[in-house]
Design an enzyme around this catalytic site. Structure first.
Site, PDB file in Angstrom:
ATOM      1  N   GLN A   1       0.790  -1.231   0.000  1.00  0.00           N
ATOM      2  CA  GLN A   1       0.000   0.000   0.000  1.00  0.00           C
ATOM      3  C   GLN A   1       0.824   1.283   0.000  1.00  0.00           C
ATOM      4  OE1 GLN A   1      -4.010   0.054   1.881  1.00  0.00           O
ATOM      5  NE2 GLN A   1      -2.957   1.270   3.430  1.00  0.00           N
TER       6      GLN A   1
ATOM      7  N   GLU B   1      -3.033   9.608  -1.040  1.00  0.00           N
ATOM      8  CA  GLU B   1      -2.183  10.275  -0.059  1.00  0.00           C
ATOM      9  C   GLU B   1      -1.087  11.123  -0.693  1.00  0.00           C
ATOM     10  OE1 GLU B   1      -0.917   7.384   2.796  1.00  0.00           O
ATOM     11  OE2 GLU B   1      -2.972   6.955   3.425  1.00  0.00           O
TER      12      GLU B   1
ATOM     13  N   ASP C   1       4.305   0.340   4.293  1.00  0.00           N
ATOM     14  CA  ASP C   1       3.047  -0.111   4.881  1.00  0.00           C
ATOM     15  C   ASP C   1       2.506  -1.154   3.928  1.00  0.00           C
ATOM     16  OD1 ASP C   1       0.554  -0.632   5.867  1.00  0.00           O
ATOM     17  OD2 ASP C   1      -0.245   1.381   5.576  1.00  0.00           O
TER      18      ASP C   1
ATOM     19  N   GLU D   1       5.029  -1.893   8.252  1.00  0.00           N
ATOM     20  CA  GLU D   1       3.731  -1.805   8.934  1.00  0.00           C
ATOM     21  C   GLU D   1       2.800  -2.901   8.445  1.00  0.00           C
ATOM     22  OE1 GLU D   1      -0.020   1.320   8.796  1.00  0.00           O
ATOM     23  OE2 GLU D   1       2.019   2.134   8.682  1.00  0.00           O
TER      24      GLU D   1
ATOM     25  N   ASP E   1      -0.855  -1.548  12.848  1.00  0.00           N
ATOM     26  CA  ASP E   1      -1.958  -0.624  12.539  1.00  0.00           C
ATOM     27  C   ASP E   1      -3.268  -1.388  12.665  1.00  0.00           C
ATOM     28  OD1 ASP E   1      -3.749   1.239  11.560  1.00  0.00           O
ATOM     29  OD2 ASP E   1      -3.073   1.106   9.485  1.00  0.00           O
TER      30      ASP E   1
ATOM     31  N   LYS F   1      -3.915   6.245  15.247  1.00  0.00           N
ATOM     32  CA  LYS F   1      -4.920   6.926  14.430  1.00  0.00           C
ATOM     33  C   LYS F   1      -6.086   7.301  15.342  1.00  0.00           C
ATOM     34  CE  LYS F   1      -3.942   4.532  10.055  1.00  0.00           C
ATOM     35  NZ  LYS F   1      -4.402   3.461   9.126  1.00  0.00           N
TER      36      LYS F   1
ATOM     37  N   ARG G   1      -5.214   9.532   7.961  1.00  0.00           N
ATOM     38  CA  ARG G   1      -5.952   8.509   7.239  1.00  0.00           C
ATOM     39  C   ARG G   1      -5.903   8.865   5.764  1.00  0.00           C
ATOM     40  NH1 ARG G   1      -8.648   4.809  10.653  1.00  0.00           N
ATOM     41  NH2 ARG G   1      -8.335   3.503   8.803  1.00  0.00           N
ATOM     42  N   SER G   2      -6.286   7.914   4.917  1.00  0.00           N
ATOM     43  CA  SER G   2      -6.236   8.188   3.479  1.00  0.00           C
ATOM     44  C   SER G   2      -7.284   9.215   3.069  1.00  0.00           C
ATOM     45  CB  SER G   2      -6.408   6.890   2.685  1.00  0.00           C
ATOM     46  OG  SER G   2      -7.573   6.214   3.095  1.00  0.00           O
TER      47      SER G   2
ATOM     48  N   LYS H   1       3.226  10.005  10.336  1.00  0.00           N
ATOM     49  CA  LYS H   1       2.972   9.489   8.992  1.00  0.00           C
ATOM     50  C   LYS H   1       1.786  10.267   8.449  1.00  0.00           C
ATOM     51  CE  LYS H   1       1.178   5.275   6.935  1.00  0.00           C
ATOM     52  NZ  LYS H   1       0.787   3.884   7.200  1.00  0.00           N
TER      53      LYS H   1
END
Length: 430
Positions: free
Chosen positions: A163, A205, A242, A287, A314, A339, A368-369, A390
């Site tokens: 990702q 992102e 990630d 991640e 995560d 998060k 978050r995305s 991040k």
């Protein structure tokens, strides 16, 4: 003491054009706070519930009018009169009102909006920056950024399975210089990809989302970009990934399906693949290397490379202290991704960071995305001296807003500002 006099929520849009929740909090002495709630694409199944309307006639069913109504009609009447400085009481009351283990009744997006907006209002009333209000006089460490410059998986429409491929400018002396280094590598990467005849459109992102021959090729093109920008991989800049492996884990077969490469791997084979990549390239952080429910796989991965690589949970931990405590007890991973909307309140978020640090785990504060212009996580990273953040690539204003806030904070801190760089990875022997 200053009482909350008004709480108001509205439906807004996030960076993907999907509805989200914005909350405003007002106090009797003129304090005002506003917070906008983010949303994820690759979500852990154990996350707090993000309440959506499900009405297909509005926003394809993704409206958040129910969450907005829960703030305005349920939460607000209960919190009017509460001391805005009593964050614990505010958050505890909302958890009580919800009454479920995963905030499914009121919605984590409703609860979090109020939690963050209340903190902003309290800081505003005192005339303090949010990071100082939340963290006190010792809040002074600027986080080492993980910059997502190649997007794949659920964050992009390409054939890359993993990702996120990120850079970490650990060799910089300050956050400002780290940001410059990252931006220069980002622009160099665009040049490298263009030279290869590859697409330079960006993903959710802000990272590039080209079709590549393999996940490993994403690593090699980034290394080329680092050198093209004039930096040394493994010294000035390290890599992070990630994997978000839950997104390509087949529960029916128990295998990891790397469709982009045409590979089907067992857990042991996937762990061996990571070990080979770590031996071959300057990768400092991985991640969600295994599926969120593949705890045996995470244990295998931790035992194999956890002494020299940051292994971030995560989907594995979902910013939840009970999940983290279990991981600590079993010796799984060595870091937690933080998060705020995975757990839903600031107090629970801070509890997770504190638990991680006490156990010798690192904590990476994350976006978050689906993001907004809200930069609260930048202040949280400094308030907790987390050491890492991040928050996406070096494009898209929803990502840059966090970086710009960190630049402001570094300026406000002046000579006391710290940037730890490689020292942020204090639990590794590499």
């Amino acid at each position: 003491m200053s009482m909350i006099t008004e709480i108001y929520a509205r439906e807004i849009l996030d960076s993907r054009g999907n509805p989200s929740v914005e909350v405003e909090v007002f106090t009797e002495d003129g304090g005002f706070g506003r917070a906008l709630v983010p949303s994820g694409a690759s979500t852990g199944e154990h996350e707090a519930v993000e309440l959506r309307d499900g009405d297909k006639s509005r926003y394809l069913g993704k409206g958040v009018l129910k969450a907005v109504a829960n703030v305005n009609d349920t939460i607000a009447p209960e919190l009017i009169g509460y001391d805005v400085f009593d964050q614990n009481a505010i958050d505890a009351k909302m958890i009580e009102l919800d009454g479920t283990p995963n905030k499914a009744k009121l919605g984590a997006n409703a609860i979090l909006g109020v939690s963050m907006a209340a903190a902003h209002a309290a800081a505003d009333e005192l005339g303090l920056p949010l990071y100082t209000y939340l963290g006190g006089f010792n809040a002074k460490t600027l986080p080492t950024p993980m910059m997502n410059i190649i997007n794949g998986g659920s964050h992009a429409d390409n054939n890359v399975d993993f990702q996120e491929f990120m850079i970490m400018p650990v060799g910089a002396p300050t956050f400002r210089e780290a940001l410059r280094m990252g931006a220069e590598v980002f622009h160099a990467l665009k040049s490298v990809l263009s030279g290869m005849g590859l697409n330079t459109a960006v993903g959710d992102e802000g990272g590039f989302a080209p079709n590549l021959k393999s996940n490993e090729e994403a690593i090699t093109v980034i290394l080329e970009a680092i050198e093209k920008a004039g930096y040394k991989p493994g010294e000035d800049v390290y890599l992070a990934m990630d994997v978000a492996s839950s997104e390509f884990y087949d529960k029916s077969t128990g295998k990891y399906e790397l469709a982009g490469e045409g590979k089907s791997l067992t857990t042991a084979e996937l762990v061996d693949f990571y070990a080979e990549l770590v031996d071959k390239y300057p990768i400092l952080s991985i991640e969600d290397g295994c599926d969120e429910n593949d705890w045996d796989g995470h244990k295998l991965l931790t035992d194999k490379i956890g002494h020299k690589v940051q292994l971030v949970g995560d989907d594995l931990f979902v910013t939840n202290t009970s999940k983290l405590a279990e991981g600590i007890e079993k010796g799984i991973a060595n870091s937690i991704l933080i998060k705020v909307n995975q757990i839903g309140t600031l107090t629970e978020t801070f509890d997770a960071i504190e638990m991680a640090k006490k156990a010798g785990y690192t904590a990476v504060v994350s976006h978050r995305s689906g993001e907004t212009e809200d930069a609260t996580i930048a202040d949280i990273a400094v308030a907790t001296n987390a050491g890492q953040i991040k928050t996406g690539s070096l494009s898209r204003t929803d990502r840059i807003a966090k970086y710009n806030q960190l630049l402001r904070i570094e300026d406000m801190l002046g000579d006391v500002a710290k940037y730890d760089g490689i020292k942020s990875f204090y639990n590794l022997k590499k």
